[in-house]
Design a protein around this motif. Sequence first.
Motif, PDB file in Angstrom:
ATOM      1  N   MET A   1       0.857  -1.179   0.000  1.00 53.56           N
ATOM      2  CA  MET A   1       0.000   0.000   0.000  1.00 53.56           C
ATOM      3  C   MET A   1       0.898   1.236   0.000  1.00 53.56           C
ATOM      4  O   MET A   1       1.741   1.394   0.894  1.00 53.56           O
ATOM      5  N   VAL A   2       0.743   2.074  -1.020  1.00 48.42           N
ATOM      6  CA  VAL A   2       1.504   3.303  -1.129  1.00 48.42           C
ATOM      7  C   VAL A   2       0.554   4.469  -0.839  1.00 48.42           C
ATOM      8  O   VAL A   2      -0.505   4.576  -1.459  1.00 48.42           O
ATOM      9  N   SER A   3       0.919   5.315   0.099  1.00 47.17           N
ATOM     10  CA  SER A   3       0.060   6.444   0.470  1.00 47.17           C
ATOM     11  C   SER A   3       0.870   7.735   0.431  1.00 47.17           C
ATOM     12  O   SER A   3       2.025   7.774   0.878  1.00 47.17           O
ATOM     13  N   ASN A   4       0.255   8.769  -0.125  1.00 42.38           N
ATOM     14  CA  ASN A   4       0.853  10.102  -0.211  1.00 42.38           C
ATOM     15  C   ASN A   4       0.111  11.063   0.713  1.00 42.38           C
ATOM     16  O   ASN A   4      -1.102  10.929   0.922  1.00 42.38           O
ATOM     17  N   ASP A   5       0.829  12.039   1.204  1.00 41.58           N
ATOM     18  CA  ASP A   5       0.196  13.031   2.063  1.00 41.58           C
ATOM     19  C   ASP A   5       0.934  14.359   1.908  1.00 41.58           C
ATOM     20  O   ASP A   5       2.120  14.462   2.241  1.00 41.58           O
ATOM     21  N   ILE A   6       0.236  15.371   1.358  1.00 40.03           N
ATOM     22  CA  ILE A   6       0.775  16.729   1.332  1.00 40.03           C
ATOM     23  C   ILE A   6       0.325  17.392   2.629  1.00 40.03           C
ATOM     24  O   ILE A   6      -0.830  17.801   2.770  1.00 40.03           O
ATOM     25  N   MET A   7       1.234  17.477   3.572  1.00 40.32           N
ATOM     26  CA  MET A   7       0.854  17.855   4.927  1.00 40.32           C
ATOM     27  C   MET A   7       0.720  19.364   5.102  1.00 40.32           C
ATOM     28  O   MET A   7      -0.141  19.839   5.842  1.00 40.32           O
ATOM     29  N   GLN A   8       1.565  20.139   4.430  1.00 34.13           N
ATOM     30  CA  GLN A   8       1.530  21.587   4.635  1.00 34.13           C
ATOM     31  C   GLN A   8       2.044  22.285   3.380  1.00 34.13           C
ATOM     32  O   GLN A   8       3.038  21.875   2.781  1.00 34.13           O
ATOM     33  N   VAL A   9       1.330  23.367   2.988  1.00 35.91           N
ATOM     34  CA  VAL A   9       1.754  24.208   1.875  1.00 35.91           C
ATOM     35  C   VAL A   9       1.739  25.652   2.363  1.00 35.91           C
ATOM     36  O   VAL A   9       0.695  26.160   2.788  1.00 35.91           O
ATOM     37  N   SER A  10       2.896  26.285   2.300  1.00 38.51           N
ATOM     38  CA  SER A  10       3.015  27.680   2.764  1.00 38.51           C
ATOM     39  C   SER A  10       3.456  28.573   1.610  1.00 38.51           C
ATOM     40  O   SER A  10       4.239  28.160   0.749  1.00 38.51           O
ATOM     41  N   ASN A  11       2.929  29.791   1.614  1.00 37.34           N
ATOM     42  CA  ASN A  11       3.282  30.768   0.593  1.00 37.34           C
ATOM     43  C   ASN A  11       3.889  31.972   1.306  1.00 37.34           C
ATOM     44  O   ASN A  11       3.188  32.771   1.929  1.00 37.34           O
ATOM     45  N   ARG A  12       5.212  32.099   1.224  1.00 33.86           N
ATOM     46  CA  ARG A  12       5.911  33.169   1.927  1.00 33.86           C
ATOM     47  C   ARG A  12       6.665  34.021   0.912  1.00 33.86           C
ATOM     48  O   ARG A  12       7.635  33.557   0.304  1.00 33.86           O
ATOM     49  N   ASP A  13       6.168  35.256   0.738  1.00 36.53           N
ATOM     50  CA  ASP A  13       6.807  36.200  -0.177  1.00 36.53           C
ATOM     51  C   ASP A  13       6.978  35.616  -1.570  1.00 36.53           C
ATOM     52  O   ASP A  13       8.035  35.745  -2.194  1.00 36.53           O
ATOM     53  N   GLY A  14       5.935  34.940  -2.069  1.00 35.79           N
ATOM     54  CA  GLY A  14       5.975  34.364  -3.403  1.00 35.79           C
ATOM     55  C   GLY A  14       6.749  33.070  -3.518  1.00 35.79           C
ATOM     56  O   GLY A  14       6.921  32.540  -4.621  1.00 35.79           O
ATOM     57  N   GLN A  15       7.199  32.527  -2.396  1.00 35.44           N
ATOM     58  CA  GLN A  15       7.932  31.257  -2.405  1.00 35.44           C
ATOM     59  C   GLN A  15       7.094  30.168  -1.764  1.00 35.44           C
ATOM     60  O   GLN A  15       6.589  30.333  -0.657  1.00 35.44           O
ATOM     61  N   LEU A  16       6.954  29.054  -2.474  1.00 32.81           N
ATOM     62  CA  LEU A  16       6.195  27.921  -1.958  1.00 32.81           C
ATOM     63  C   LEU A  16       7.089  27.023  -1.117  1.00 32.81           C
ATOM     64  O   LEU A  16       8.227  26.722  -1.506  1.00 32.81           O
ATOM     65  N   GLU A  17       6.566  26.622   0.031  1.00 35.10           N
ATOM     66  CA  GLU A  17       7.232  25.633   0.869  1.00 35.10           C
ATOM     67  C   GLU A  17       6.253  24.489   1.078  1.00 35.10           C
ATOM     68  O   GLU A  17       5.155  24.688   1.603  1.00 35.10           O
ATOM     69  N   VAL A  18       6.654  23.315   0.636  1.00 38.26           N
ATOM     70  CA  VAL A  18       5.765  22.148   0.644  1.00 38.26           C
ATOM     71  C   VAL A  18       6.369  21.072   1.534  1.00 38.26           C
ATOM     72  O   VAL A  18       7.550  20.711   1.377  1.00 38.26           O
ATOM     73  N   ARG A  19       5.594  20.581   2.475  1.00 35.49           N
ATOM     74  CA  ARG A  19       5.976  19.424   3.298  1.00 35.49           C
ATOM     75  C   ARG A  19       5.048  18.277   2.941  1.00 35.49           C
ATOM     76  O   ARG A  19       3.830  18.426   2.931  1.00 35.49           O
ATOM     77  N   ALA A  20       5.666  17.129   2.627  1.00 33.66           N
ATOM     78  CA  ALA A  20       4.882  15.977   2.180  1.00 33.66           C
ATOM     79  C   ALA A  20       5.515  14.698   2.707  1.00 33.66           C
ATOM     80  O   ALA A  20       6.636  14.710   3.246  1.00 33.66           O
ATOM     81  N   ALA A  21       4.798  13.616   2.555  1.00 33.63           N
ATOM     82  CA  ALA A  21       5.300  12.308   3.003  1.00 33.63           C
ATOM     83  C   ALA A  21       4.761  11.216   2.087  1.00 33.63           C
ATOM     84  O   ALA A  21       3.643  11.312   1.576  1.00 33.63           O
ATOM     85  N   VAL A  22       5.575  10.196   1.894  1.00 32.13           N
ATOM     86  CA  VAL A  22       5.188   9.009   1.112  1.00 32.13           C
ATOM     87  C   VAL A  22       5.479   7.781   1.968  1.00 32.13           C
ATOM     88  O   VAL A  22       6.581   7.650   2.521  1.00 32.13           O
ATOM     89  N   THR A  23       4.518   6.886   2.075  1.00 33.04           N
ATOM     90  CA  THR A  23       4.658   5.676   2.884  1.00 33.04           C
ATOM     91  C   THR A  23       4.451   4.447   2.015  1.00 33.04           C
ATOM     92  O   THR A  23       3.496   4.382   1.236  1.00 33.04           O
ATOM     93  N   ILE A  24       5.343   3.483   2.152  1.00 32.97           N
ATOM     94  CA  ILE A  24       5.211   2.174   1.499  1.00 32.97           C
ATOM     95  C   ILE A  24       5.046   1.146   2.597  1.00 32.97           C
ATOM     96  O   ILE A  24       5.914   0.995   3.461  1.00 32.97           O
ATOM     97  N   GLU A  25       3.933   0.443   2.582  1.00 31.68           N
ATOM     98  CA  GLU A  25       3.640  -0.548   3.628  1.00 31.68           C
ATOM     99  C   GLU A  25       3.389  -1.915   2.997  1.00 31.68           C
ATOM    100  O   GLU A  25       2.651  -2.035   2.016  1.00 31.68           O
ATOM    101  N   ASN A  26       4.015  -2.927   3.557  1.00 37.51           N
ATOM    102  CA  ASN A  26       3.797  -4.300   3.116  1.00 37.51           C
ATOM    103  C   ASN A  26       2.584  -4.850   3.854  1.00 37.51           C
ATOM    104  O   ASN A  26       2.659  -5.189   5.033  1.00 37.51           O
ATOM    105  N   THR A  27       1.469  -4.932   3.161  1.00 38.08           N
ATOM    106  CA  THR A  27       0.231  -5.431   3.777  1.00 38.08           C
ATOM    107  C   THR A  27      -0.040  -6.894   3.440  1.00 38.08           C
ATOM    108  O   THR A  27      -1.090  -7.409   3.801  1.00 38.08           O
ATOM    109  N   GLY A  28       0.893  -7.559   2.770  1.00 39.24           N
ATOM    110  CA  GLY A  28       0.707  -8.955   2.397  1.00 39.24           C
ATOM    111  C   GLY A  28       1.265  -9.908   3.441  1.00 39.24           C
ATOM    112  O   GLY A  28       1.647  -9.516   4.557  1.00 39.24           O
ATOM    113  N   LYS A  29       1.338 -11.188   3.059  1.00 34.28           N
ATOM    114  CA  LYS A  29       1.797 -12.239   3.966  1.00 34.28           C
ATOM    115  C   LYS A  29       3.220 -12.692   3.684  1.00 34.28           C
ATOM    116  O   LYS A  29       3.728 -13.586   4.362  1.00 34.28           O
ATOM    117  N   THR A  30       3.849 -12.106   2.683  1.00 31.57           N
ATOM    118  CA  THR A  30       5.206 -12.500   2.333  1.00 31.57           C
ATOM    119  C   THR A  30       6.096 -11.275   2.278  1.00 31.57           C
ATOM    120  O   THR A  30       5.619 -10.155   2.040  1.00 31.57           O
TER     121      THR A  30
END
Length: 431
Positions: A181-210
Amino acid sequence: MADGRTMNLVLRLILLLYGLVLGAFAALDLFLADDLDIKLAGAWFGFAALVIVVGCGASFTARSEARPRIYLLLASDVATVVVGLALVLRIRSNFVPQPQLLTSLVVTAIAILAAAALGLLDLRTARRAAPTNRDRQSPERATVVGGVLGAMGALVAASLALPQFWYTTRYAPSTDVPVVMVSNDIMQVSNRDGQLEVRAAVTIENTGKTAIRVLTSLYEITGTEVEVTHSPDSGVDRKKVGAALEGNYGPAARYNTYATYHPPQQIQFGPITVDQAWLGPGEKTRATLEAHAFRGKLKLLRLTADVAVARADRVKVDESRPPVKRPLIDCPAPTPSSASTKIMETRRPLKHAGMLDWLTESNRELVTIWAVSGAQGDVSPWWPPFPWINASLQHTGHDCERALRSDDDGLEQRAMVGWAGTVAEAPVPDS
């Protein structure tokens, strides 16, 4: 007559040496291999080698017409033919010719021919030594037959529980497919003086039996300009419908009657985790990201992630041999009419599962690529055509274009290579 006897002994000596060599390789797999399937194959081939050696050893005894001796010789002949055919079937047809495979094929073919010739001679000898009616009715024979029947009954009774045991302990676990299971999350987007600051996360989880192995991975952050009108489209916009539905773009594609999406602008990309990362059942890896960009007219941020995985026990990299890395090369397209693609390529040799695997399978390697420019990018309004990634299991000796297209030799199917991906989006704040 003497020449015939000499030829018989020479052929029998060939089979004896073949059985000894086969038994040595099988014993190495039986005692040194980690995988139970390899151990079972070593036990099977080891038993066949034992039959061959014992039968060939009986050919050097004095009583040439003794029935037990002839039966041992026939068992040796049959075992050699069966084992030889099994080895020939294990030597795959789609491989790059290599010395050990050619040697194994030639030696096995010689052993099969020698066993077939000896089998015909032993059958004639067995007919001459067929038991008479008095022999069939002797008490000794009745005792032997009774003992054999009793032993067979005990084996049948003991083997009734084997199918369930084999299904529970070997078949079911060996057919478990890798599930991630691959999940994305854009946690925070800030706009400071015309500059974008993006905080994000990507998770890879093994949800199977092997357990799984992450062959390669890619995340990409893009920004898109959006034009919004006051009223919806009065009719179906064929261009928008085509852009949304003609390609396999996933959840990022859409048809919007109010908005027009411009080509995306690439902000940042990179790997989610290290190649060859190992994840057991229930384990996960998480990458926390931060990106910066000039805001401009961007109104929509998109985070995409793509992951190539395989069963960990079927993709074992040979750590004793360093990977071959080529920073940037022009890789020819699969079709002569297409242009080349610039890729970064890494080739990792795969470890042989055992000695019998070394004798019957060519050397293989895991090839992972990052395509950075060229003719095969996916031109879409949802993300840039480059970079994109691919992973391929190949026989050693193939060129880089094998990694640009799917192969039909079955290596990826046996390793259960699969892909997973996801998309997350977020608006760009005005301030």
